[in-house]
Design a protein around this motif. Structure first.
Motif, PDB file in Angstrom:
ATOM      1  N   UNK A 252       0.836  -1.197   0.000  1.00  0.00           N
ATOM      2  CA  UNK A 252       0.000   0.000   0.000  1.00  0.00           C
ATOM      3  C   UNK A 252       0.872   1.250   0.000  1.00  0.00           C
ATOM      4  N   UNK A 253       1.936   1.191   0.792  1.00  0.00           N
ATOM      5  CA  UNK A 253       2.860   2.326   0.862  1.00  0.00           C
ATOM      6  C   UNK A 253       3.493   2.586  -0.502  1.00  0.00           C
ATOM      7  N   UNK A 254       3.870   1.490  -1.184  1.00  0.00           N
ATOM      8  CA  UNK A 254       4.464   1.640  -2.519  1.00  0.00           C
ATOM      9  C   UNK A 254       3.473   2.313  -3.461  1.00  0.00           C
ATOM     10  N   UNK A 255       2.213   1.885  -3.368  1.00  0.00           N
ATOM     11  CA  UNK A 255       1.173   2.439  -4.235  1.00  0.00           C
ATOM     12  C   UNK A 255       0.996   3.933  -3.995  1.00  0.00           C
ATOM     13  N   UNK A 256       1.059   4.353  -2.719  1.00  0.00           N
ATOM     14  CA  UNK A 256       0.817   5.760  -2.423  1.00  0.00           C
ATOM     15  C   UNK A 256       2.076   6.614  -2.555  1.00  0.00           C
ATOM     16  N   UNK A 257       3.254   5.958  -2.589  1.00  0.00           N
ATOM     17  CA  UNK A 257       4.495   6.740  -2.506  1.00  0.00           C
ATOM     18  C   UNK A 257       4.631   7.710  -3.672  1.00  0.00           C
ATOM     19  N   UNK A 258       4.122   7.331  -4.851  1.00  0.00           N
ATOM     20  CA  UNK A 258       4.181   8.231  -6.001  1.00  0.00           C
ATOM     21  C   UNK A 258       3.536   9.570  -5.626  1.00  0.00           C
ATOM     22  N   UNK A 259       2.377   9.487  -4.985  1.00  0.00           N
ATOM     23  CA  UNK A 259       1.637  10.698  -4.652  1.00  0.00           C
ATOM     24  C   UNK A 259       2.319  11.465  -3.524  1.00  0.00           C
ATOM     25  N   UNK A 260       2.941  10.714  -2.611  1.00  0.00           N
ATOM     26  CA  UNK A 260       3.662  11.381  -1.526  1.00  0.00           C
ATOM     27  C   UNK A 260       4.778  12.246  -2.109  1.00  0.00           C
ATOM     28  N   UNK A 261       5.505  11.693  -3.079  1.00  0.00           N
ATOM     29  CA  UNK A 261       6.604  12.443  -3.693  1.00  0.00           C
ATOM     30  C   UNK A 261       6.067  13.693  -4.391  1.00  0.00           C
ATOM     31  N   UNK A 262       4.979  13.538  -5.140  1.00  0.00           N
ATOM     32  CA  UNK A 262       4.388  14.693  -5.826  1.00  0.00           C
ATOM     33  C   UNK A 262       4.011  15.772  -4.820  1.00  0.00           C
ATOM     34  N   UNK A 263       3.407  15.359  -3.716  1.00  0.00           N
ATOM     35  CA  UNK A 263       2.962  16.328  -2.720  1.00  0.00           C
ATOM     36  C   UNK A 263       4.141  17.081  -2.112  1.00  0.00           C
ATOM     37  N   UNK A 264       5.193  16.346  -1.754  1.00  0.00           N
ATOM     38  CA  UNK A 264       6.345  17.004  -1.131  1.00  0.00           C
ATOM     39  C   UNK A 264       6.987  17.992  -2.103  1.00  0.00           C
ATOM     40  N   UNK A 265       7.089  17.601  -3.374  1.00  0.00           N
ATOM     41  CA  UNK A 265       7.696  18.503  -4.349  1.00  0.00           C
ATOM     42  C   UNK A 265       6.866  19.770  -4.517  1.00  0.00           C
ATOM     43  N   UNK A 266       5.571  19.593  -4.580  1.00  0.00           N
ATOM     44  CA  UNK A 266       4.689  20.747  -4.752  1.00  0.00           C
ATOM     45  C   UNK A 266       4.775  21.667  -3.541  1.00  0.00           C
ATOM     46  N   UNK A 267       4.822  21.064  -2.368  1.00  0.00           N
ATOM     47  CA  UNK A 267       4.904  21.823  -1.136  1.00  0.00           C
ATOM     48  C   UNK A 267       6.195  22.632  -1.069  1.00  0.00           C
ATOM     49  N   UNK A 268       7.293  21.995  -1.458  1.00  0.00           N
ATOM     50  CA  UNK A 268       8.588  22.656  -1.419  1.00  0.00           C
ATOM     51  C   UNK A 268       8.611  23.822  -2.406  1.00  0.00           C
ATOM     52  N   UNK A 269       8.074  23.577  -3.614  1.00  0.00           N
ATOM     53  CA  UNK A 269       8.071  24.600  -4.653  1.00  0.00           C
ATOM     54  C   UNK A 269       7.268  25.822  -4.181  1.00  0.00           C
TER      55      UNK A 269
END
Lengths: 276, 278
Positions: A252-269
């Motif tokens: 499940x974590x693997x499945x969601x990790x793509x979205x976690x990465x997107x969120x962190x990048x967007x947040x940082x930007x």
């Protein structure tokens, strides 16, 4: 602070260790290496579960459409704006187990008003026993999930819409932009970040929902509506196979990790642009 | 000519707007109306056919049964939710302050470690936490529930509050220190009062998470322990077929749904601000 991180990450580390074992709640633990993972990958039902999770996760799209429409309707509303938007929040403010109960009643094949009305008007011959059909059951929990969680996106999108300066629209009008153009050229670009944030957060959360779908279908019929969260719960709660349960969690974590990465990048930007 | 067509499309647009608006409101208000109506129906009325809103023989039986059933579970819910709130405030408010306004080595890494735990699916922790709680004898205790819920309450609170602290004027503490405050009293006497509305809103959110939470509550408590009302409601809806008294269930849902709804409406403006990323 470090103690805090320990509380948060210690269970996770221990979980990984557990997933390498056959680990009952009480009793003998045996080290079995990656057998739990191998078992899952070779087990047909596991793929049914992944499919159910993805279908259920698609309710994010529905949530986005409803939230976007609702926010656009509300933002220029003159009367009862606060009152109406508070009403829109109601599905989300109820505990999911409560809204699940409400829909179990509304959709009850024997006594619920929706299906009774449909049979009374002759649109259905008998009650629709949706809980015993895999396709219907997954459709129902996905739709109810959309109904329950869309206001979260609505809050975020509405807050952002309200921060778009009125001058942008006036300028666009002066240049002769029509309604559709104003939406595409002014509103949408300003909403882009908010939408990405809302969609990634909701996708992660929708992919890992347990309580409401579990309550509505129990994960059945068979495993047809056992999203990964429910599968994980069934292993831990019903069978006491803690190691296997955590192994499901890793997928499940693997499945969601793509979205976690997107969120962190967007947040940082967005934080960097804020500083400028 | 063109003037007229624009007007016609405006009318059509307005009509469409209101239709959609009322349609959306309908999906919320119609279920709510049924829930309220059904909660005032006596048990016999569920076997009559037809769909109608006004109960034929209004009765308070469902409410009486619901309240009698809920006394103990509600106490547990209240205890779990308020304790969770207090514990999380003690950790998250100073934590968010430090992340929002201080510099220290490793800040970014620690913040991201917290931040990722806000995002990752907490449900995968039920296995290890249940296991650890068994070993350290926290299973089936109120304190065990308080601690377990921190795993996802704290990252959420820090995320919202940090943002708020960060946006306060830069030289707030310096000014306070000129007037003789220490770093600590500057936080308690100056920053905290300014941030109070946000802190209260976040406390509400913590409370409603504690109130609504099902999964950990279900794994970590049993019938002999402090089982909260949400889990009891879940159990009531399991294995029900046919002869369930829906009136009582709907009364229970109304009782359980009201506190979080009220708190949410108070807290919402801060939630919107925290996620307002343009």
């Amino acid at each position: 602070m470090l103690a805090l991180l320990l509380i948060l990450w210690l269970p996770f580390t221990r979980g990984i260790w557990m997933s390498l074992h056959e680990w009952p709640v009480v009793g003998e633990r045996t080290f079995i290496g990656f057998d739990n993972y191998e078992f899952l990958l070779g087990w047909d039902t596991f793929y049914i579960s992944i499919k159910a999770t993805i279908i259920y996760g698609l309710s994010t799209v529905l949530q986005l459409v409803i939230a976007l429409v609702a926010a656009l309707l509300i933002v220029n509303q003159k009367w009862f704006k606060n009152f109406t938007s508070s009403l829109f929040l109601l599905p989300y403010t109820l505990p999911p187990v409560v809204s699940g109960t409400v829909w179990l009643y509304l959709l009850d094949p024997n006594f619920g008003p929706i299906l009774t009305a449909l049979t009374d008007y002759g649109l259905l011959e008998n009650g629709l026993f949706w809980r015993s059909s895999g396709d219907l059951a997954i459709t129902v929990i996905t739709l109810v999930g959309a109904w329950t969680f869309w206001p979260f996106m609505f809050i975020i999108i509405l807050a952002t819409l309200q921060s778009i300066p009125e001058e942008h629209y006036e300028a666009a009008k002066i240049y002769g932009a029509n309604r559709v153009q104003r939406f595409l050229k002014v509103t949408l670009p300003q909403l882009k970040s908010a939408i990405i944030v809302a969609v990634t957060l909701r996708t992660i959360w929708n992919l890992s929902k347990v309580a409401q779908p579990l309550q509505m279908t129990g994960g059945g019929p068979g495993y047809d509506t056992s999203v990964l969260g429910i599968l994980l719960y069934r292993f831990a709660s019903d069978n006491g196979r803690m190691g296997l349960s955590f192994a499901v969690g890793i997928f499940l974590l693997l499945l969601t990790s793509v979205f976690i990465v997107v969120f962190i990048r967007e947040n940082r930007r967005s934080q960097q642009t804020e500083l400028k | 000519m063109t003037h007229n067509t624009v007007k016609a499309s405006d009318y059509a647009f307005t009509l469409l707007r209101y239709l959609t608006l009322f349609g959306l409101l309908g999906t919320i208000l119609i279920p709510l109306a049924f829930v309220i109506s059904v909660s005032f129906r006596p048990p016999e009325e569920f076997f009559t056919s037809g769909v109608y809103l006004i109960p034929k023989n209004p009765s308070l039986e469902a409410w009486e049964q619901a309240l009698r059933f809920l006394v103990e579970p509600l106490k547990n819910s209240l205890l779990i939710a308020s304790g969770t709130t207090i514990v999380s405030m003690l950790i998250a408010v100073p934590g968010a302050y430090v992340f929002g306004r201080k510099e220290f080595p490793g800040k970014d890494i620690i913040y991201y470690a917290l931040f990722v735990s806000l995002l990752f699916p907490h449900i995968l922790l039920i296995a290890p936490i249940t296991d650890i709680w068994f070993e350290i004898k926290l299973y089936n205790t109120v304190i065990g529930m308080w601690l377990a819920l921190q795993v996802f309450v704290i990252p959420f609170m820090i995320y919202i509050l940090r943002d708020y602290f960060e946006k306060l004027p830069q030289n707030l503490e310096e000014a306070a220190q000129i007037y003789g405050c220490t770093e600590f009293t500057a936080f308690v006497r100056v920053v905290l009062p300014i941030a109070m509305p946000a802190v209260v809103a976040v406390a509400f959110l913590a409370f409603l998470i504690g109130w609504n939470e099902f999964l950990f509550a279900n794994m970590l408590t049993s019938g002999q322990g402090p089982r909260p009302a949400i889990v009891e409601l879940f159990l009531l809806t399991q294995g029900t077929s046919g002869n369930v008294y829906w009136g009582r269930l709907m009364a229970i849902t109304l009782v359980l749904g009201t506190p979080p709804t009220v708190l949410y409406l108070f807290a919402r403006s801060y939630l919107g601000q925290a996620f307002n990323i343009t």
